[in-house]
Scaffold this motif. Structure first.
Motif, PDB file in Angstrom:
ATOM      1  N   LYS A   1     -18.264  -9.078   6.091  1.00 17.40           N
ATOM      2  CA  LYS A   1     -18.331  -8.245   7.296  1.00 17.40           C
ATOM      3  C   LYS A   1     -18.575  -6.812   6.855  1.00 17.40           C
ATOM      4  N   LEU A   2     -19.571  -6.175   7.449  1.00 18.15           N
ATOM      5  CA  LEU A   2     -19.842  -4.766   7.132  1.00 18.15           C
ATOM      6  C   LEU A   2     -19.328  -3.887   8.263  1.00 18.15           C
ATOM      7  N   HIS A   3     -18.477  -2.935   7.923  1.00 20.15           N
ATOM      8  CA  HIS A   3     -17.998  -1.947   8.898  1.00 20.15           C
ATOM      9  C   HIS A   3     -18.763  -0.650   8.666  1.00 20.15           C
ATOM     10  N   TYR A   4     -19.532  -0.215   9.647  1.00 21.16           N
ATOM     11  CA  TYR A   4     -20.257   1.043   9.490  1.00 21.16           C
ATOM     12  C   TYR A   4     -20.624   1.584  10.868  1.00 21.16           C
ATOM     13  N   PHE A   5     -21.092   2.821  10.870  1.00 25.93           N
ATOM     14  CA  PHE A   5     -21.559   3.415  12.115  1.00 25.93           C
ATOM     15  C   PHE A   5     -22.896   2.797  12.524  1.00 25.93           C
ATOM     16  N   HIS A   6     -23.287   3.065  13.764  1.00 24.16           N
ATOM     17  CA  HIS A   6     -24.577   2.579  14.272  1.00 24.16           C
ATOM     18  C   HIS A   6     -25.676   3.541  13.814  1.00 24.16           C
ATOM     19  N   LEU A   7     -25.805   3.640  12.496  1.00 26.57           N
ATOM     20  CA  LEU A   7     -26.695   4.612  11.856  1.00 26.57           C
ATOM     21  C   LEU A   7     -27.326   3.987  10.616  1.00 26.57           C
ATOM     22  N   ALA A   8     -28.449   4.574  10.192  1.00 28.19           N
ATOM     23  CA  ALA A   8     -29.094   4.117   8.956  1.00 28.19           C
ATOM     24  C   ALA A   8     -28.734   5.050   7.806  1.00 28.19           C
ATOM     25  N   GLY A   9     -27.436   5.281   7.597  1.00 25.59           N
ATOM     26  CA  GLY A   9     -26.989   6.148   6.509  1.00 25.59           C
ATOM     27  C   GLY A   9     -26.518   5.338   5.317  1.00 25.59           C
TER      28      GLY A   9
ATOM     29  N   TRP B   1     -32.734   7.886   8.453  1.00 27.06           N
ATOM     30  CA  TRP B   1     -31.647   8.816   8.737  1.00 27.06           C
ATOM     31  C   TRP B   1     -31.915  10.183   8.116  1.00 27.06           C
ATOM     32  N   PHE B   2     -32.472  10.187   6.902  1.00 22.91           N
ATOM     33  CA  PHE B   2     -32.863  11.446   6.267  1.00 22.91           C
ATOM     34  C   PHE B   2     -33.914  12.168   7.116  1.00 22.91           C
ATOM     35  N   ASP B   3     -34.928  11.406   7.550  1.00 26.11           N
ATOM     36  CA  ASP B   3     -35.989  12.001   8.377  1.00 26.11           C
ATOM     37  C   ASP B   3     -35.382  12.604   9.644  1.00 26.11           C
ATOM     38  N   ALA B   4     -34.403  11.899  10.214  1.00 30.69           N
ATOM     39  CA  ALA B   4     -33.777  12.372  11.453  1.00 30.69           C
ATOM     40  C   ALA B   4     -32.951  13.629  11.202  1.00 30.69           C
ATOM     41  N   MET B   5     -32.156  13.615  10.138  1.00 33.65           N
ATOM     42  CA  MET B   5     -31.325  14.787   9.847  1.00 33.65           C
ATOM     43  C   MET B   5     -32.178  16.022   9.603  1.00 33.65           C
TER      44      MET B   5
ATOM     45  N   GLN C   1     -33.241  -0.197  15.937  1.00 40.07           N
ATOM     46  CA  GLN C   1     -33.452   0.920  16.862  1.00 40.07           C
ATOM     47  C   GLN C   1     -33.985   2.123  16.110  1.00 40.07           C
ATOM     48  N   SER C   2     -34.773   2.927  16.774  1.00 41.64           N
ATOM     49  CA  SER C   2     -35.364   4.103  16.119  1.00 41.64           C
ATOM     50  C   SER C   2     -34.282   5.142  15.816  1.00 41.64           C
ATOM     51  N   ALA C   3     -34.568   5.963  14.830  1.00 40.80           N
ATOM     52  CA  ALA C   3     -33.630   7.027  14.437  1.00 40.80           C
ATOM     53  C   ALA C   3     -33.391   7.981  15.609  1.00 40.80           C
ATOM     54  N   GLU C   4     -34.417   8.175  16.435  1.00 42.72           N
ATOM     55  CA  GLU C   4     -34.275   9.079  17.582  1.00 42.72           C
ATOM     56  C   GLU C   4     -33.134   8.610  18.487  1.00 42.72           C
TER      57      GLU C   4
END
Lengths: 212, 212
Positions: free
Chosen positions: A6-14, A163-167, A200-203
């Protein structure tokens, strides 16, 4: 019996994204638990260090993204073949991580003044320095970070790039053709490609993202 | 033929010190190259990322301290026995490294105002949080960080402690008896004990150290 992941993480591509990539690449079933901002304060208490990602393996919670990635790399065939190759993978991973830490140090700085002061050196010095070093590694190693073969170092660098592109509100790898090509190859890996197509897109994932 | 090892590092017990400990523990001959402040600007240009420590193995330069430590751990018998033990070692190492990074972020901050503002949360929150977690790990694992046996995680935490004490001007592990005992055991390891006995004191090595 196969381990239960099970992976616990945010809904992000970090930091959790290379873990997702590797599990998808390996065809390893896992529960992709995504914690929202509202749930986080309560969920944080259950995490060993109050951080995510956390990989749960048969009920045991492991924090620390690079530790998790190295462990999974061995299980899905993305680790080094000998101790020198493992060393070179670790060097590439830590080098990218130095860059990641610098970006995070800027992005998550809660003080607007110090945050603003960090942006110029980040864009003008830190990013070009590390991306230049990593680009040279990929050029010298047949399109991969290490020894001309796919390893978890490639995944560790490429997976969080949305996520880098988004930040940073730009195509971070633009101007680094070997890294851009590597990113395309990693995103097209069997298992990964299907996941990326449905992602889902980074946006949508990053509310602070405005676009280039 | 045995590999030729050269360690490039400052004349300090910081990130390079666990590397020295492991080589001494393993009885591995190496050249302990110590770069002074005057030589550093010139020497920096020869380092792959402009940083130290760098381990030279038969003429190949490897940066990144944790990558180097993990590699040497395998060669001197301080790595994990299986992938889960390696994972637990890596978790302990990364957890201590989070603390190390926080201390370094304060200590090397060139801005006196932001540096001053960082000290209280470092002493009151970050240090107790991480040392508490690490103390609990050692208590739960028979006096070691992982599985009741000596691993490179123990060395990675204990070796730089003279430098930590010097930076923070206190006995950092005071109040954490399991960690203090671990430090004494690591400093007494065969090979390490002889090295430590001949080592210069932190006061001499760190000009900013004033004493407790």
């Amino acid at each position: 019996m196969a381990p239960v992941y099970k992976l616990h993480y945010f809904h992000l591509a970090g930091l959790g994204e290379p873990i997702r990539y590797m599990l998808h690449y390996g065809g390893v079933p896992f529960e992709d638990i995504r914690i929202g901002a509202k749930e986080w304060p309560e969920h944080k208490k259950k995490m060993p260090l109050g951080t995510m990602p956390v990989l749960e393996v048969d009920g045991v919670m492991y924090p620390q993204s690079r530790a998790i990635c190295r462990f999974l790399a061995g299980r899905v065939g993305l680790a080094g073949a000998d101790d020198e190759e493992c060393l070179r993978i670790d060097v590439a991973v830590e080098t990218f991580n130095d860059l990641r830490a610098a970006v995070a140090d800027w992005f998550y700085d809660a003080n607007p003044d110090t945050k603003a002061a960090k942006l110029e050196p980040l864009l003008d010095k830190t990013l070009p320095f590390y991306l230049g070093k990593l680009e040279a590694m990929v050029k010298a190693n047949g399109g991969h970070l290490v020894n001309g073969k796919l390893t978890w170092a490639d995944v560790y660098l490429c997976a969080p790039m949305t996520w880098f592109d988004a930040m940073l509100r730009r195509r971070v790898l633009e101007g680094y053709p070997a890294l851009e090509a590597l990113r395309r190859r990693v995103d097209a890996l069997p298992g990964v490609a299907e996941y990326v197509a449905g992602r889902q897109s980074a946006e949508k994932l990053c509310p602070r993202f405005i676009g280039p």
